[in-house]
Structure formats: structure tokens, C-alpha cells
Enzyme design. Sequence first.
Site, PDB file in Angstrom:
ATOM      1  NE  ARG A  41       0.239   1.525   3.345  1.00 25.31           N
ATOM      2  CZ  ARG A  41       1.164   2.418   3.575  1.00 25.31           C
ATOM      3  NH1 ARG A  41       2.455   2.056   3.663  1.00 25.31           N
ATOM      4  NH2 ARG A  41       0.904   3.689   3.704  1.00 25.31           N
ATOM      5  N   GLY A  42       0.230   2.406  -0.090  1.00 27.89           N
ATOM      6  CA  GLY A  42       0.989   3.641  -0.268  1.00 27.89           C
ATOM      7  C   GLY A  42       1.037   3.934  -1.760  1.00 27.89           C
ATOM      8  CB  ALA A  43       0.153   6.961  -3.714  1.00 28.35           C
ATOM      9  CG  ASN A  62      -2.247  11.841   2.490  1.00 33.58           C
ATOM     10  OD1 ASN A  62      -1.732  10.946   1.827  1.00 33.58           O
ATOM     11  ND2 ASN A  62      -1.858  12.095   3.734  1.00 33.58           N
ATOM     12  CE  LYS A  63      -4.961   5.914   4.531  1.00 32.50           C
ATOM     13  NZ  LYS A  63      -5.983   5.057   3.859  1.00 32.50           N
ATOM     14  NE  ARG A 115      -6.240   0.898  -1.397  1.00 32.60           N
ATOM     15  CZ  ARG A 115      -5.582   1.440  -0.380  1.00 32.60           C
ATOM     16  NH1 ARG A 115      -4.298   1.163  -0.208  1.00 32.60           N
ATOM     17  NH2 ARG A 115      -6.175   2.248   0.475  1.00 32.60           N
ATOM     18  CG  ASP A 151      -3.180   8.235  -1.349  1.00 29.88           C
ATOM     19  OD1 ASP A 151      -3.027   8.732  -0.221  1.00 29.88           O
ATOM     20  OD2 ASP A 151      -2.852   7.068  -1.623  1.00 29.88           O
TER      21      ASP A 151
END
Length: 367
Positions: free
Chosen positions: A61-63, A265-266, A104, A255
Amino acid sequence: MPLNSLNADVDMSEITHVYPILWREDHILLIDQTRLPREYGLVEIRRSEDLAEAIRTMIVRGAPAIGVAASYGMYMGAKELGEVDRATFLSKLEDVAEMLRGTRPTAVNLFWAIERMMGAVQDSREIQADKLVAVLLKEAQAIHLSDLETCYRIGEQGLGVLPESPSKLRIMTHCNTGSLATAGYGTALGVVRSAHRRGRLERVYAGETRPRLQGAKLTAWECVQEDIPVTLITDSMAAHCMNQGRIDVVIVGADRIAANGDTANKIGTYGLALVAKAHNIPFYVAAPISTVDFALADGSQIPIEERDPAEIAQIEGEPICPAGAEFYNPAFDVTPAELITGVITEEGCVTPEELSTLKDSAHASVR
Ligand code: MRU
């Protein structure tokens, strides 16, 4: 750094910073981020469908890391096609791309990487399937390596914009934007890393990042591995910490950044930006230019992923609320551009209004 030196056979006691995606001859190894920090385990991925599932379930995970992983997913999917003619190859590769795009929705790096992989085969004159597969592998490795280099550059660029005083900074961050979220080193946490290496970091305050706890499980883990002083707080403590004068600057990842600078973003990032503004604390976004989606005029058009309500209804599989409650679980929020002091990219730091000056670099990196 050659990819084969992103080596899985490492002694954990000697680890400096980690690489979440490792290329091994004809497959990849992913650090299973769902098991950290309890357990450091690697998952071997050989098939495009398994790669898609690893993105969906957040093993990776993580862009930027999602983008790199998806590139290898395209290569794996192409390899699975066998000996077919060029037209069939291109049409079936589009099916693989569609499967990966469906994993995603928010991080644009996924779509960016897939587009770049499709572009590589479309531009190639090769006719034979095995030659086209080789083109895809080369492109995936190029994306992988360039993300690592990009992160180092973001770290260096970030150093240039950090407040000059105090000499040692207290930096607040959110989610995980470190080695684990990229090919290595990180974006926002890359700036933290660079500040630490240059003696400019007092400590990093990491928000735990409910519900998936990337801050607690991943950011704190990375920092502890490298002796970066880290203080973990729950998300609800951020305003209090700023009000107490404990924070000099906030740096988060992204993201997807719309053309006007609005930034997804998150979940929780928007709240941090509002509170930072209220306390006159600079708020920076650190991201590669590939995270800017110039096709979207503003943040209202960014698709926001909603995840399984179980992520907030349970902790470690145990229900934490009465049956009958309903849930809403958006994984990201959008911070309006006016709350953002600057966007730190590999080419330098720009204000949201200046983002369009990076458009040429964005096109250049797509091909
Ligand atoms: O849901 P995740 O863990 O993939 O979300 C990650 C983030 O929101 C990060 O801040 C973002 O991808 C930037 S990572 C360099």
C-alpha cells in the site's frame, strides 16, 4: 542501485531502510504490511491476479508503492498470455490493466503506472509476444528504480523548505509515507529521514491513523528501525499537541493532487491541515510529480475509496461497538489547496498555484 541489490536475504538487525518490493529473477517479493510490526514476512507473487489481490488487501500500500507493484502486475499478466499475435496481446493486456485499475480507486500512481506500461508496448515495434513481455519487464524495473531516486530527491528538496528555526524540528506526519509506501526511502517520511540525517530533526510525531493504523504499525516501525526519534499519538491528540507548541511543521504525503492543488491523502489529513492553519504552523505535502492528476481541475473530482466497515467496527477481529450501529469508512479525504503551504516534489517545492509549472515534467515522465 541495481534491483538485485534490493535483496530479501537481509539480516534484520542490520537493516537501514527497507524495500517493500523486491524483484527476484521472474517474480517479486512483497513485505506483508498487514503483519507488521508483529512479524516481518515476505509474500511471493508470480501471477497478476495475486498481485491485484495484494494491492486490494493492502499487503502492499501507499500510492507510489502501489504504482510500482502494478507495473510488475502488468508484466506478470503479459507473461501469462503465452504466444499470441500483437493485436491479441494488446487487447488481452488491456484486460489485465482493467483488473489492476479496479483494485484501489484513489491513488493516481496506480493509473499512471498502468498507463506508462501500456504506452511502453504501444510504442514498441516488437511483434512477438515474448519480446513485448521483455519490454514490459524493462519498463516496470525503470518505474521501480526511478521511484527510489525520486524519493531521495524529494527528501533533499524538502530540506530546503524546512523552517530555519528552531535548529532541530518537531515534525508531525500522518499515515505511512516512508520506505514501505514507496520503492524505498519515502516521500513525507523521506523528508523526515533527510532531516534526521542532517541533524535537523528533534523528533517526528506520528499520528496512529485509524482505522488501519499505518502510523502506529508502519511509520513508528520504520523510525524505530533507524533510530529516528518518534512519538506516537492517537489522531485525536494532534490539535492538543499543536496547541501546546510541540509541532514546528506538518508534512504529509498524497494519493492524488488535483491541478489546483487540492490534495487527497489518508483520512484525517484535512483535519490536520485545518488545525495547522489555526496554529499558524506550515503544512506541506510531499509527493512525486506522478501523483499530480492534471486532468482533474479540483479535488471534488477525486474518487474516494470506501473500505469495509469491519475496519472501524472491530479491533483485531473483536467488535468494539454494539450491533445495530451503522458505519461510514472513507479511506481518504481532500485537503483544499488554500490550507497547503507548499507541495514538495522531486523538482522542487511549489505553491498549489504554481503546480501547473510542473506539467511538462509530468508529461516527460509518462514518456
Ligand atoms: O491506504 P494507504 O495506506 O494506501 O494510504 C496511504 C496514504 O494515504 C499515504 O499518505 C499516501 O499514499 C502517500 S505514500 C508516499
